[in-house]
Design an enzyme around this catalytic site. Structure first.
Site, PDB file in Angstrom:
ATOM      1  N   LYS A   1       1.204 -21.571  -7.238  1.00  0.00           N
ATOM      2  CA  LYS A   1       2.945 -21.945  -7.433  1.00  0.00           C
ATOM      3  C   LYS A   1       2.843 -23.447  -7.929  1.00  0.00           C
ATOM      4  CE  LYS A   1       6.989 -21.711  -4.715  1.00  0.00           C
ATOM      5  NZ  LYS A   1       7.818 -21.749  -3.297  1.00  0.00           N
TER       6      LYS A   1
ATOM      7  N   SER B   1      11.449 -18.191  -2.917  1.00  0.00           N
ATOM      8  CA  SER B   1      11.281 -19.253  -4.139  1.00  0.00           C
ATOM      9  C   SER B   1      10.092 -18.886  -4.935  1.00  0.00           C
ATOM     10  CB  SER B   1      11.419 -20.756  -3.796  1.00  0.00           C
ATOM     11  OG  SER B   1      10.472 -21.220  -3.094  1.00  0.00           O
TER      12      SER B   1
ATOM     13  N   SER C   1       9.914 -17.840   1.597  1.00  0.00           N
ATOM     14  CA  SER C   1       9.644 -17.711   0.231  1.00  0.00           C
ATOM     15  C   SER C   1       8.468 -17.198  -0.115  1.00  0.00           C
ATOM     16  CB  SER C   1       9.649 -19.219  -0.241  1.00  0.00           C
ATOM     17  OG  SER C   1      10.891 -19.566  -0.699  1.00  0.00           O
TER      18      SER C   1
HETATM   19  N1  GLN Z   1      15.220 -19.351   0.618  1.00  0.00           N
HETATM   20  C1  GLN Z   1      15.117 -20.498   1.521  1.00  0.00           C
HETATM   21  C2  GLN Z   1      15.844 -21.658   0.931  1.00  0.00           C
HETATM   22  O1  GLN Z   1      16.507 -21.467  -0.195  1.00  0.00           O
HETATM   23  C3  GLN Z   1      13.857 -20.537   1.741  1.00  0.00           C
HETATM   24  C4  GLN Z   1      13.257 -21.124   0.746  1.00  0.00           C
HETATM   25  C5  GLN Z   1      11.681 -21.459   1.146  1.00  0.00           C
HETATM   26  O2  GLN Z   1      11.076 -20.713   1.988  1.00  0.00           O
HETATM   27  N2  GLN Z   1      11.142 -22.255   0.136  1.00  0.00           N
HETATM   28  O3  GLN Z   1      15.644 -22.633   1.603  1.00  0.00           O
END
Ligand code: GLN
Length: 486
Positions: free
Chosen positions: A79, A154, A178
């Site tokens: 990532k 994400s 995410s």
């Molecule tokens: N969808 C969540 C957010 O937007 C989690 C994101 C994540 O786990 N990095 O904060």
């Protein structure tokens, strides 16, 4: 093509038996990337030189019959919010568009020690803020099962790369879901370890008390092996766990007779799509068949998870993102009139809308007068949620629920309604709030043939029990053996 569909466990055999070389494998993956990447958008950049160098080292070792780490030679996608020395780390943000990592994250060092070729840096929602990967400053990621649908976020690039056969393994980061959400949307396995198991050193911070790096793979065993390879105490991360780390392989394949499974009542309501509900109930049946006892459990405070998360995560993010000011590194605005204008224009031009929204929310929650009302209150309720889980874990070993109430949705369909987007994580966020391990495993398909994920949570430090529970389900089913038709 068949070679690309294999799991890391299978590939290892082929490598050792010299049916394929590590260099051939890496080249095959790059060829696949050339063929499909235009449609998927999983990678922000490729790290070909480094990958081929590692692959060559592996081949030399094989030629000399030397010992090989379990995942040596198996291509992995990283990532793009994890530093990999000498290559760009952008967090899919304009503010870091040209930032080259001057050092390796601890996990990157571990990947190198394990001779795992890193093939590229994967696309994400900017600074890991999002659930659909539509918040990248560069391009969107498309779901390999349906290119008009989101891959989840994400870590959407990481998940999509594995599902599109552009990589065998991937690493993501998980602050509220995410890793697990994109794993469920893309039909693969994604695991968030106990907070502190994997060092966060070198991960671009979003919300430090929630962030955790974790693995993606085509099967539970691959994910377990990768988790073990990247875990362990790290002096460079003050929240790193100082507890013995057991190899998950020791227990992974043991049966789970007598295991107590709890079905979370609050996560199987009418808000859950029928197909998803069916998949969870089906999984429950599989566990019963495997000799587990199943009962319904209630976590009444779970309903506050999203509210708590969006106070705590945004507060921490507003503080963590203060470092992007145009002075030390990253983007700087052109021709500012004075210092203040340099700061404000740099941040205005460098950050995307969602990131700005989070910074504003977090700054508000931390400001004097509101700190007690919002931030402190959220932390207090977070503690109560943890107590709720502690109570339930006295009674059951593992909790089961949908990873998400729905399968992957159409691109653009939730962009006008941030609250609806935030609700996507209703089942996953709690594991970050309490620091426990959680995993999403493939558990079926909906009517439009989109993958469904089932979510398992265990108590803190029970990572290996969780992996064993997931492994036993996978062995009884074949949902992880399906591939997207690209
Ligand atoms: N969808 C969540 C957010 O937007 C989690 C994101 C994540 O786990 N990095 O904060």
């Amino acid at each position: 093509m068949e070679l690309l569909k294999k799991t890391a466990v299978e590939i290892r055999k082929a490598l050792i038996n010299k049916e394929v070389s590590a260099v051939e494998l890496t080249e095959a993956v790059y060829k696949r990337i050339d063929e499909v990447e235009d449609k998927i958008g999983a990678f922000n950049s490729l790290t070909k030189e480094s990958a081929l160098l590692t692959a060559k080292k592996v081949d030399e070792k094989i030629q000399n019959n030397e010992e090989l780490p379990l995942l040596a030679g198996i291509p992995l996608a990283l990532k793009d919010n994890i530093n990999f020395k000498g290559y760009k780390t952008t967090a899919s943000s304009k503010i870091l568009e040209n930032f080259v990592s001057p050092y390796d994250a601890t996990v990157s060092i571990k990947l190198k020690e394990n001779l795992i070729p890193v093939i590229g840096k994967t696309n994400l929602d900017e600074f890991a803020m999002g659930s659909s990967n539509e918040n990248s400053a560069f391009k969107k990621v498309h779901n390999p099962y349906d290119l008009n649908k989101v891959p989840g976020g994400s870590s959407g690039g990481s998940a999509a790369s594995v599902a599109a056969l552009e990589s065998y393994l991937a690493l993501g980061s998980d602050t509220g879901g995410s890793i697990r959400l994109p794993a469920s949307f893309c039909g693969i396995t994604g695991f968030k370890p106990t907070y502190g198991r994997v060092s966060r050193y070198g991960l671009i911070a979003f919300a430090s008390s929630l962030d955790q790096i974790g693995p993606f793979g085509r099967c539970v065993e691959d994910v377990a092996n990768l988790y073990y390879a990247i875990s362990g105490l790290d002096k460079k991360d003050s929240t790193s766990l100082n507890m013995p780390l057991e190899d998950p392989q020791k227990t992974l394949k043991n049966d789970i007779k007598g295991l107590k499974v709890g079905v979370i009542k609050e996560l199987l309501t009418d808000d859950v799509d029928d197909d998803v509900k069916c998949a969870v109930l089906n999984a429950v049946k599989v566990y019963e068949k495997l000799g587990c006892t199943v009962k319904e459990v209630s976590l009444p405070l779970l309903k506050y998870s999203i509210g708590i998360y969006y106070i705590v995560a945004t507060a921490e993010a507003s503080s963590n993102l203060a470092r992007y000011d145009g002075v030390k590194y990253g983007y700087r605005t052109q021709n500012p009139q004075n210092l203040m204008e340099m700061y404000t224009k740099t941040r205005k031009e460098g950050f995307g809308d969602e990131v700005k929204r989070r910074i504003m929310l977090g700054t508000y929650a931390l400001s004097s007068g509101y700190y007690d009302a919002y931030y402190k209150k959220a932390q207090q309720i977070r503690h109560l949620v943890k107590e709720d889980f502690d109570r339930v874990f006295k009674d059951v070993d593992v909790l089961i629920s949908p990873t998400c109430p729905n399968t992957a949705f159409e691109m653009g369909s939730r962009n006008d309604d941030p609250i609806k987007m935030y609700l996507t994580d209703v089942g996953t966020i709690c594991a970050n709030l309490i620091g426990s391990p959680a995993i999403s495993i493939p558990a079926g398909f909906d009517k439009s043939n989109m993958p469904i994920g089932v979510h398992l949570i265990a108590d803190c430090f029970k990572d290996n029990l969780l992996l064993q529970t997931a492994y036993n389900f996978e062995k009884e089913t074949d949902y992880n053996k399906h591939f997207a038709n690209l």
